[in-house]
Design an enzyme around this catalytic site. Structure first.
Site, PDB file in Angstrom:
ATOM      1  N   HIS B 325       0.810  -1.217   0.000  1.00  0.00           N
ATOM      2  CA  HIS B 325       0.000   0.000   0.000  1.00  0.00           C
ATOM      3  C   HIS B 325       0.846   1.272   0.000  1.00  0.00           C
ATOM      4  CE1 HIS B 325      -3.346  -2.684   0.942  1.00  0.00           C
ATOM      5  NE2 HIS B 325      -4.120  -1.709   0.520  1.00  0.00           N
ATOM      6  N   GLY B 326       2.060   1.211   0.515  1.00  0.00           N
ATOM      7  CA  GLY B 326       2.880   2.411   0.480  1.00  0.00           C
ATOM      8  C   GLY B 326       4.191   2.229   1.198  1.00  0.00           C
TER       9      GLY B 326
END
Lengths: 290, 475
Positions: B325-326
């Protein structure tokens, strides 16, 4: 495919019809809506004059100034107001050095301001006139759809302001922040002088002459620290404007170098309620003495 | 180009009309046109992104051929080449600066100063999605589950298919690629359903997610100035924002696919009505969860080598998913936080309790057990949102401290203004929870159905205006 296209077309036509009906009704309401009050003296301009002149202490006056207003919008508001209230005899226009800041030219396209400005403008400024300030057409379209096409609404008076005393004391902030906001694009670059504002000041003047309305201009008091930091090019521009107004016999009541106690100010460049009372009375006295 | 933008409102009808005018008999031309349209759609953000997607597609197309043509170890080398290129691109564009910064702070911690420079790298939109999609293609060929495509146009169109290019669903080649290789006839029912699904997705995005974002953004930005009750509202608003933003996008993607004659996989199955954590993860971002199961969990051994390895593998999946996701420790902690909640179900063998069933099946209301399970799931997921939304661990820590300071007074009633709308959405979703989307309401009388459609369209137009980017585009 045909059936699908017909159905989509049917829905699109339905939406267009719905939009059309609302457009018709809203246009009718705009044409027939009486906004603002009939008055002898109209006060117009941006936040300085909005919080600086209290119409309650004047005889038959209304203050319709709004924060951050540029003179382009002021001109169109004035036109609409006079159309609705032709008995208006005098207009008091608030001006200052910041009236000529290029910052004003960005208000119809800057994301921070454009929504609010389009909201004020959609009912009074024709598209062709709006072109001259290079607006963000997407924001205009959205504002227009929301206000004109979605439902019939009787009120389209977002361009009407009122006297609003500023009580918030922001003196703790640095004076540079106030100067920066009005005159600088970024830390070091100044906004250029706004030609549009110069032109529209003339438009206001000629419009008032055409309608036999007595026009006066007022520059409200500001704190010394603020005045001292106004960039030179704006001082020069303001001097030119002063001469121009003088040449046209338009009175300018210039209080900006008036040294008032801090208790009259809400911040470096806005008066508070006490300051507004002083200025309103002082202005009336000066006007009557001339 | 965002789905909720004016640009897309012009782009879509043109592409739709030309695509079907080409005709079903000229499938290759349709694919070529879709490829062109998808590249225009993607290049609208930044034309330089096209180089990456082209490179990724080209490598995987060629590697697919090579794997088929080789036997023995050669096949493995080609597969590793595909993995290295795809993960290399993803790693460089998404994680390079993160690792550099972490190395620098690690050395600093050990008393050594290093002045490595980070780079100004723009994260190409959707890179996490399409790299996973193309990876699944080469891995499936390697595993002998899929034949390599000999048609480059179909393959390139499959990788860049604009409805699901930038935020999924992450489609498997096995499912989507054959659809590019067969004739697609215009199906009225499918197109109609797709249109309604697009409208429903727009509703969730524009009316719910973007309005919740106003409060969620404010509360997270001012988390030190507000009390516990407002912080609680902040995580509720953010959970609903993420759900409506991403499931709304997925609805639009699936609906758009239907308009062009494609069937994309379901990505959300009303996850907020889940009765336990494992059910939640089977219903939330289904395409990513199942991707990780197939291509990470199973190769790690899955559940074959005893309980400890099973727990390890599940935790790896959640950590990797968080990192996907990041490039931020907050996402890794989010993954860990979610993974830890899964473990008790795994240990007690309760992780598949609700497979294949729907909450309150055959009934209008849930049982007490179902309701309490649902509340627990939502509370836990809400708490996990603190990690998901915070910009760094410090902010997450401060948020939790504020939240658990139990300072609930005064309650900020003004922030409840969107709640009626949210409640209405969830009541509606509850009623249609066995359907694919909220506007599958054929059973209702004509007049009622059309009034609902008109009401939904009106609300979209009313709330339209912000063109907020989708949260999942950043991933």
């Amino acid at each position: 495919m045909k059936k699908f296209s017909y159905k989509i077309g049917f829905w699109c036509l339905g939406i267009l019809f719905f939009f059309g009906m609302n457009f018709g009704m809203n246009s009718y309401f705009i044409q027939h809506e009486i906004v603002g009050q009939s008055c002898k003296t109209l006060i117009i301009g941006e936040s300085h004059i909005r919080s600086g002149l209290n119409p309650e202490w004047m005889e038959d006056a209304a203050n319709i100034a709004q924060p951050a207003e540029n003179i382009f919008l002021t001109f169109h508001k004035l036109k609409r107001y006079i159309q609705l209230h032709p008995k208006t005899q005098a207009v008091i226009l608030g001006i200052g050095h910041n009236t000529f800041s290029g910052f004003n030219d960005t208000k119809f396209r800057d994301a921070h301001f454009a929504h609010e400005f389009m909201n004020r403008a959609y009912a009074i400024i024709p598209i062709r006139a709006l072109e001259s300030v290079g607006p963000d057409w997407r924001i205009y379209t959205k504002t227009y759809i929301k206000n004109m096409l979605l439902y019939p609404r009787k009120k389209h008076d977002a361009f009407i302001g009122r006297y609003h005393p500023i009580i918030q004391d922001a003196r703790q902030q640095e004076v540079d922040i106030f100067i920066q906001r009005h005159y600088y694009k970024n830390d070091t670059t100044l906004y250029p002088i706004s030609d549009i504002s110069i032109q529209y000041l003339d438009s206001v003047i000629y419009y008032c002459q055409e309608k036999n309305i007595e026009l006066s201009t007022v520059y409200i008091p500001q704190q010394e620290a603020y005045v001292a930091l106004i960039p030179e090019i704006y001082q020069e521009q303001f001097n030119t404007t002063k001469q121009h107004l003088n040449h046209l016999n338009i009175p300018l009541y210039d209080f900006h170098q008036e040294r008032l106690d801090e208790s009259y100010f809400a911040n470096f460049d806005h008066l508070n309620h006490k300051g507004a009372e002083w200025l309103t009375k002082e202005l009336l006295q000066r006007m009557h003495s001339e | 180009m965002l789905f909720n933008s004016i640009d897309f409102a012009v782009f879509l009808p043109i592409v739709f009309a030309v695509y079907w005018m080409i005709g079903t008999e000229r499938r290759q031309w349709q694919n070529a046109f879709l490829l062109l349209a998808s590249y225009v759609f993607y290049g609208w953000w930044d034309y330089r992104f096209l180089i990456l997607i082209f490179l990724s597609s080209l490598v995987d197309f060629l590697v697919g051929q090579k794997i088929v043509n080789h036997k023995g170890k050669g096949r493995k080398y080609w597969l590793w080449l595909s993995i290295a290129v795809n993960l290399g691109l993803l790693g460089f564009f998404k994680y390079f600066n993160f690792f550099i910064e972490e190395f620098i702070s690690g050395f600093r911690w050990m008393g050594m100063e290093h002045s490595w420079e980070t780079m100004h790298i723009i994260l190409p939109v959707g890179i996490s999605f399409y790299t996973f999609q193309t990876l699944s293609y080469t891995i499936d060929i390697y595993r002998g589950k899929l034949e390599a495509s000999k048609d480059p146009i179909s393959f390139f169109a499959y990788v860049s298919f604009f409805p699901q290019l930038v935020a999924g669903p992450i489609e498997r080649a096995k499912r989507l690629l054959p659809q590019f290789q067969e004739k697609r006839r215009f199906n009225y029912e499918l197109a109609r359903d797709g249109t309604l699904q697009i409208i429903w997705g727009l509703f969730k995005k524009i009316v719910i997610a973007d309005t919740c974002a106003i409060h969620a953004n404010y509360i997270f930005e001012h988390h030190q100035e507000v009390n516990s009750s407002t912080l609680l509202l902040g995580i509720i608003y953010f959970l609903i924002q993420v759900y409506c933003d991403f499931s709304g996008y997925s609805d639009m993607a699936i609906g758009l696919g239907k308009l062009f004659g494609f069937r994309l996989m379901k990505n959300f199955d009303f996850p907020l009505f889940s009765r336990d954590i494992p059910e939640f993860w089977r219903k939330w971002h289904i395409s990513l969860t199942s991707w990780f199961v197939d291509y990470v969990y199973i190769p790690l051994g899955g559940s074959r080598y005893g309980l400890w390895k099973k727990i390890r593998n599940v935790l790896i999946i959640f950590l990797v998913s968080g990192f996907w996701h990041g490039a931020n420790w907050t996402f890794i902690l989010w993954g860990l936080f979610c993974g830890l909640a899964f473990i008790p179900y795994l240990v007690t063998g309760n992780n598949r309790n609700y497979v294949g069933t729907t909450i309150a099946q055959g009934k209008l209301f849930p049982s007490f057990k179902e309701l309490s399970g649902m509340i627990l799931v939502n509370v836990y997921i809400c708490l996990s949102m603190v990690f998901f939304r915070s910009s760094d661990i410090q902010q997450a820590y401060e948020y939790f401290i504020g939240l658990f300071s139990m300072n609930f007074h005064p309650f900020d009633l003004g922030r409840l203004n969107y709640f009626p709308l949210i409640i209405l959405l969830f009541v509606w979703e509850w009623l249609v929870r066995k359907k694919d989307h909220g506007l599958q309401i054929e059973a209702l009388p004509h007049i009622m159905r059309w009034s609902i459609y008109a009401g939904v369209i009106w609300m979209i137009l009313y709330y339209f205006g912000n063109e907020e980017a989708y949260i999942y585009f950043q991933f």
